[in-house]
Write a protein that holds these residues in place. Structure first.
Motif, short mmCIF file in Angstrom:
data_model
loop_
_atom_site.label_atom_id
_atom_site.label_comp_id
_atom_site.label_asym_id
_atom_site.label_seq_id
_atom_site.Cartn_x
_atom_site.Cartn_y
_atom_site.Cartn_z
N ARG A 1 32.35 8.04 2.29
CA ARG A 1 32.39 6.72 2.94
C ARG A 1 33.78 6.45 3.54
O ARG A 1 33.89 5.91 4.63
CB ARG A 1 32.05 5.60 1.94
N ALA A 2 34.82 6.86 2.83
CA ALA A 2 36.18 6.69 3.35
C ALA A 2 36.38 7.55 4.60
O ALA A 2 37.00 7.10 5.57
CB ALA A 2 37.21 7.05 2.28
N LEU A 3 35.83 8.75 4.59
CA LEU A 3 35.91 9.60 5.77
C LEU A 3 35.13 8.99 6.93
O LEU A 3 35.57 9.05 8.08
CB LEU A 3 35.37 11.01 5.47
N GLU A 4 33.98 8.40 6.63
CA GLU A 4 33.18 7.75 7.67
C GLU A 4 33.94 6.58 8.28
O GLU A 4 33.85 6.35 9.49
CB GLU A 4 31.84 7.27 7.09
N ALA A 5 34.68 5.87 7.47
CA ALA A 5 35.45 4.72 7.98
C ALA A 5 36.51 5.16 8.98
O ALA A 5 36.87 4.41 9.89
CB ALA A 5 36.11 3.97 6.82
N THR A 6 37.00 6.39 8.85
CA THR A 6 37.98 6.89 9.81
C THR A 6 37.33 7.38 11.09
O THR A 6 38.02 7.58 12.09
CB THR A 6 38.79 8.07 9.22
N GLY A 7 36.02 7.59 11.06
CA GLY A 7 35.30 8.07 12.23
C GLY A 7 35.23 9.58 12.33
O GLY A 7 34.61 10.13 13.24
N VAL A 8 35.83 10.29 11.39
CA VAL A 8 35.86 11.75 11.46
C VAL A 8 34.46 12.36 11.32
O VAL A 8 34.18 13.40 11.92
CB VAL A 8 36.85 12.33 10.42
N THR A 9 33.58 11.72 10.59
CA THR A 9 32.23 12.29 10.44
C THR A 9 31.41 12.16 11.71
O THR A 9 30.41 12.87 11.86
CB THR A 9 31.48 11.62 9.26
N ASN A 10 31.80 11.30 12.62
CA ASN A 10 31.08 11.18 13.89
C ASN A 10 31.18 12.45 14.71
O ASN A 10 30.37 12.68 15.60
CB ASN A 10 31.63 10.00 14.71
#
Length: 194
Positions: A169-178
């Motif tokens: 979730r923290a990685l998603e918040a950075t947008g990197v998982t996009n």
């Protein structure tokens, strides 16, 4: 039905796994520092060794990722000089396969704390099969085996479930998982909200 893994998915999974392979190697001194405390306290942190499966699946969200991640992480750990030698590969296969089975039961459509926690518990079961094979737990008394099982399962839920979920979730918040996951319908709906 399911989209096959693309080269990008495989490469990202391997990168995640290599990072975890290094973490696994660095985790060993902490594990051995806690081990003398007794009462199976070390089993609370043991599940770190199968966290790659849940993290990789929560990021990539495709069949086969959990197994690939654990096998690649085991390879990374082996290459960096694992004290468990070649047996680390079999542990990676079992832990990844058992996590993969849980994600398959959810038809690869659940990315929740519950799904990750159950996958972590399943990986713990796979790790216990290795322990049985190498006779690590055969000589323990019933109360001690029970304590080992309870602590490893609690650690699996906390590390492979809760911690892995919130890390992603923290990685998603950075947008990197996009970069590895196309936007969902919910993402588009968020853009259209007033």
């Amino acid at each position: 039905m399911f989209k096959p893994l693309k080269l990008t998915d495989i490469l990202v999974t391997v990168v995640i796994a290599v990072v975890f392979g290094i973490v696994y190697k660095l985790w060993s001194p902490l594990y051995y520092a806690v081990k003398p405390w007794g009462l199976q306290v070390d089993q609370l942190i043991y599940p770190m060794w199968f966290m790659a499966a849940t993290v990789a699946f929560l990021i990539i969200r495709k069949p086969g990722v959990a197994l690939l991640a654990e096998l690649a992480a085991a390879s990374g750990e082996f290459i960096t000089g694992s004290e468990w030698g070649v047996s680390v590969f079999m542990a990676g296969v079992l832990q990844g396969l058992f996590a993969e089975l849980v994600f398959a039961l959810f038809r690869y459509r659940r990315y929740s704390v519950t799904a990750a926690s159950l996958a972590g518990v399943a990986s713990a079961v796979g790790s216990l099969l290795m322990d049985l094979y190498y006779n690590y737990i055969d000589d323990l008394s019933v109360w001690n085996v029970t304590l080992l099982l309870v602590c490893r399962m609690i650690g699996s839920v906390v590390i492979c479930g809760v911690f892995a979920y919130y890390l992603v979730r923290a990685l998603e918040a950075t947008g990197v998982t996009n970069l590895v996951r196309p936007p969902s319908r919910a993402d588009y709906d968020l853009l259209n909200r007033p």
